[in-house]
Structure formats: C-alpha cells, structure tokens
Design an enzyme around this catalytic site. Structure first.
Site, PDB file in Angstrom:
ATOM      1  CB  SER A 251      -0.913   0.001   1.219  1.00 53.68           C
ATOM      2  OG  SER A 251      -0.145   0.198   2.391  1.00 53.68           O
ATOM      3  CE  LYS A 252      -1.856   5.810  -3.361  1.00 58.33           C
ATOM      4  NZ  LYS A 252      -2.944   4.883  -3.396  1.00 58.33           N
ATOM      5  NE  ARG A 253       0.249   0.506   5.936  1.00 59.13           N
ATOM      6  CZ  ARG A 253       0.925  -0.534   6.387  1.00 59.13           C
ATOM      7  NH1 ARG A 253       2.121  -0.357   6.888  1.00 59.13           N
ATOM      8  NH2 ARG A 253       0.396  -1.730   6.332  1.00 59.13           N
ATOM      9  N   GLY A 255       5.601   3.029   0.145  1.00 58.94           N
ATOM     10  CA  GLY A 255       6.304   3.670  -0.953  1.00 58.94           C
ATOM     11  C   GLY A 255       5.372   3.738  -2.126  1.00 58.94           C
TER      12      GLY A 255
END
Length: 482
Positions: A251-253, A255
RNA sequence: GGCCCCGUCGUCUAGGGGCCUAGGACGCCGCCCUCUCAAGGCGGUAACGCCGGUUCGAAUCCGGUCGGGGCUACCA
C-alpha cells in the site's frame, strides 16, 4: 481453441504495480500461445472513476511494452470494452436469470441482513446470506410493478458446492453455504462487479482468467453465474498478492504503488518487466536477467508460485542498473538527455550535447536509475557548487593548495588535451609534489566538480575543457586563500 | 468469528522421497582492482515455522499446530 485473456482494471486509481504484474502474466501467457490479450475497463463505479486514471492505465501499460489485441483504444469484435457502456446487456442477463427463476428480486432490508449476519457470526456460523427472506415470485413481481425498487440477487443452489481447478493453486472447493445470494443488479438498475465481470468474460469468450488472489473466494460466484448463463467456465488462475516489506498488502505507506512513480524515478520499463515477471514466477533455472522473448517462450501458469511476494526495491534498483549498463551508449544518452534538460530547466546546446555524450559511458556504469544521471553531470553545465562536506573534508588539508597549484601549472600549458594527455600531466604533477594519487587527486576533483564523488577525474577535466577546468582550479585556490 | 489460500536464507526463488553437508539472485560483510563513487572479480553470512506420522530414508508425502494473507457490501 484460441486462448483469450484479459486484464480489467478499474479506473479508480493509477495503475497499481500488482495490476501491472497481472497484466504482464496475462500478456506473456497470450503471446506464448498465439492468444489474444484484451484490455477492458471495469468502470462500473461511476462515483470513483476518473478519466485521468484511465489514461494512466493505458499509458503505463504501453510504457511497459504490453500491447493488446482488443480493448480500450484499439476496439475489436466485442466493442465497446468498457462496462459503463454495456449496462443494458447486464440488465438483460439479470432479467433473463430472473425469468428463469435463477435470480430474484430481494426485499430483505439492510437491517434484516445485518441482524442475520450478526447472529450467524455470534453463533460461529458463516455470515453468508442464504436467501431466507426471499418472497414468492408473484408477490415480488407485484411489488416491483407497483413501483417498489429492489436489487436482484442470484439464487445460489443450496445445498451445493463448487469445485474448480485453479492453475496455480490446484483444486479448490467452496461449500455454497459460504456463498451468499449476492446482488447482481442494484435497485437503481446498475450491475455489480460480479455480474458485469462475468457477463463480459462470457461475452468476450475469455478462456483463462488470471487475476489477484483477492478474488479467489469470489470465484464460485462467477462460476455459478457463468454456468447459469449456459456458458462454459474459463480456467482460473489466482495470483498471490504483492506485499510491502512488512508483509502486509502493498500500500501507499510502503512507498510507491503506482507504476508511474517508478517511471518518474528513472526505472527502465525493461527492468520493471523483468523484475515483475520474476516476482512470483521462475523460469526454472538459476536465471535472473531474462529477455522478453525468453519469458514469452517459457512462461507457464504451473510455474507461478502460490506464495505472497514482497516487493523489493533494492533488487529492482539493482536490476535497473543492469539494464542501464546494457544500453548502447547513444540509446542511454537519448533516454537521459531529456532528464538532464529537465533538471537544468533549459535545453542543451549542441556543444553541451557533445559533452553529455562524451561523459555518458562513464556515468552509465554508475547509474542505478536514469534520474541519477542529471546530478552526476550537472558540474558540466553550470557553475560549480561546492558540497560543504566535500570541501571541508578535502580542501582544508595542507596538500590541497599544493595539488591545485601544480595542476593549474600543468594543465594551462598542456598541448595534448585528451584523456591520456590530462592523465599524464596530472601524474607528473603527482611525482613533483610527492603526493599519493588519493591525496593529490581528490582536491582537483572537488575543485572541478564540487564533490568528492564524481565521474572519473581525467575524463571529467577533459570534457569540461581547458578554460573551464583551469578557471575552476584557480577559483578553488582563491577560495582556499591562496 | 466463519470460510479459503499460503509457509525454504532478511527478500525473490530452485527443489516434487536418496543427486541437499539445500543451489542461484538481491541485500549485507570482507578482500582484490582503483583518482572518488560505482561497476567488475573472489570469498563469506544466512533458510526447509513447530510437533507427530508414513518410509530403510523426508525440505519433498500425510495429520495436527502455529504463523501470515485474502474474502466475508446494493466496492471493485
């Protein structure tokens, strides 16, 4: 029968790396078997769809080098390949199923359903809705005729079970009491994902469905629907999900999840494809750098791993370096020149292009990402910017002014301005000053490039040209107070 | 909670009963090369989750257990 596969992203976000990998596997499978690869847009969610995302998906796929035979922007015998344009067809199928008693109008209220699920869960039973609030067909028809809105649910055969042979997971069975009477057509007349997706797969003659494992437990729904439509089920292959370094779903967190971010970061499409291919598939031998042709030839669903895989940026970066080094120098220059110009915020003159080409072989083997290059060659195209740490570390040493002065003397009168000419001069300087190469050359590097880290010194000086190189050495001498 | 999927070095993987004192790649460490940094060469580090069973023999087969993941919507 010819193989027909598809990738069907929803334009509710940028192309995700996981989707890109699934697309690649589908593409490899099709290309290796004379099959047809289709790009479809699963845009049933009008709330979240954005044209920008659709463009990104198409653009990113093309960037990777994946082409499709039918679908978005290329058309084909089953056009349109866009679900938002096929709502009538989905409605038609839903009504047909309804007419044959395989589906029904559902009047169960959200509260009823909610309560049912809570009770089931509390009792340790499965919370799948079993259709217990279903009313008689005639009653239902009357209520709908009098204007009541209701979704249509599929009547899942009970008791029963669905077993299918997944190409990567082997045999999988779901008891139907794990499968709820799911909604196929919402009360506003729009289709759900399950309906639209399987109607399209049937209509488009899809033979193999390769997709993420998140859809594994939805597969019985799709099979029941497919067979209710009187069609033959496709072969299914569920790919394990991509994970972040912490083992959680990527997921986004972690990277970047959008493919376009890797492009922006200077990853080459060829490297990305190679990396993605090996993330969950192995050609069987001890190989890591594999050509696209080889992949096409050797890709088999049976060799796709069942394990969830963690996306490893370090390995991607390493592989990107391998591909950068494999580039012909002029190709490398062509790819990198726009990035250098963007960094400079101006175009390169033809003389400067020559300088870039001259230094290119030396930075090519030092770059892990195409975007690394601009910084490595910046010293050629503007004033020197001394890196504070570098200056402190090298130019405050007693040998620095000695080395710089000797270099100025030697280079200012050098006749043979070439790599070897510069090298000979500077090595002579070394003997005269009795400095080691390390101590003698580092001050020159800092003076000329601004940093202790740079492309090779002689080449850097040569490409910079005598006037600029000597001027920089003198400027450094002045700055040191000499 | 229920159901389903998965478990080999930190990571991606090879392996499918004896070829395994478990191979390759990334990473990491060391050495070499060397004008810096890379690249390259050489060497090293490090894994079959656990417990039972089957078998002469198990990383490979079976069961259990533990751990991770997915699904569980009128989202996709």
């Amino acid at each position: 029968m010819t193989v027909r596969v598809r990738i069907a992203p929803s334009p509710t976000g940028y192309l995700h790396v996981g989707t890109a990998r699934a697309a690649l596997y589908n593409w490899l499978f099709a290309r290796g078997r004379n099959g047809v690869f289709i790009l479809r847009s699963d845009d049933t969610d009008s709330e979240r769809n954005e044209p920008e995302y659709q463009d990104d998906i198409v653009g990113s796929l093309r960037w990777l080098g994946l082409d499709w035979d039918e679908g978005i922007e290329v058309g084909g015998p089953h056009a349109p390949y866009q679900q938002s344009l096929r709502f009538d067809r989905y409605r038609e199928v839903a009504l047909d199923l309804l007419g044959r008693g395989l589906a029904y109008y559902s009047f169960a209220t959200p509260e009823q359903l909610d309560e049912f699920r809570k009770e089931a869960q509390a009792a340790g039973r499965t919370p799948a809705y079993d259709g217990r609030f279903r009313v008689d067909a005639e009653v239902a028809a009357d209520r709908v005729a009098s204007g009541e809105q209701a979704p249509i649910r599929l009547a899942v055969p009970r008791p029963g079970s669905t077993t299918f042979n997944d190409s990567v997971r082997d045999e999988v069975t779901f008891d139907h009491d794990q499968v709820d009477d799911f909604v196929i057509l919402r009360s506003d007349g729009s289709p759900t994902y399950h309906l639209a997706s399987t109607v399209d797969d049937v209509d488009f003659g899809i033979t193999h469905v390769m997709r993420g494992e998140d859809l594994l437990s939805s597969t019985p729904k799709h099979i029941i629907l497919t067979e209710a439509m009187g069609a033959k089920r496709p072969v299914y292959a569920h790919l394990a999900l991509l994970m972040g370094p912490d083992g959680k779903k990527l997921s986004k967190r972690h990277g970047h999840t959008a493919l376009n971010a890797y492009r922006a970061d200077g990853i080459m499409p060829e490297a990305m494809v190679n990396y993605l291919a090996l993330l969950g598939w192995s050609p069987g031998e001890d190989e890591t750098v594999v050509s696209l042709e080889d992949m096409v030839e050797r890709f088999r669903l049976e060799d796709v791993t069942k394990n969830a895989t963690i996306f490893d940026n370090d390995k991607l970066e390493w592989m990107n370096g391998v591909y950068i080094r494999e580039l012909a120098v002029d190709d490398f220059v062509a790819r990198v020149a726009p990035l250098v110009e963007a960094d400079l915020r101006r175009g390169l003159s033809s003389a400067e292009s020559g300088q870039l080409a001259a230094i290119a072989p030396h930075v090519q083997e030092r770059a892990k990402r195409l975007t690394d290059v601009a910084g490595q060659v910046a010293f050629l195209f503007g004033d020197v910017e001394y890196d504070d740490a570098s200056w402190e570390k090298v130019m405050t040493k007693p040998e620095a002014p000695i080395a710089v002065a000797a270099a100025v003397a030697g280079l200012a009168t050098l006749d043979d301005w070439s790599t070897t000419g510069v090298e000979t001069t500077l090595r002579t300087m070394l003997e005269e000053t009795e400095l080691s190469a390390r101590k003698g050359f580092q001050p020159l590097r800092v003076a000329v490039t601004g940093s202790t880290v740079s492309p090779p010194l002689f080449e850097s000086i040569e490409v910079l040209g005598r006037d600029v190189a000597v001027a920089r050495l003198e400027a450094a001498a002045t700055r040191m107070g000499h």
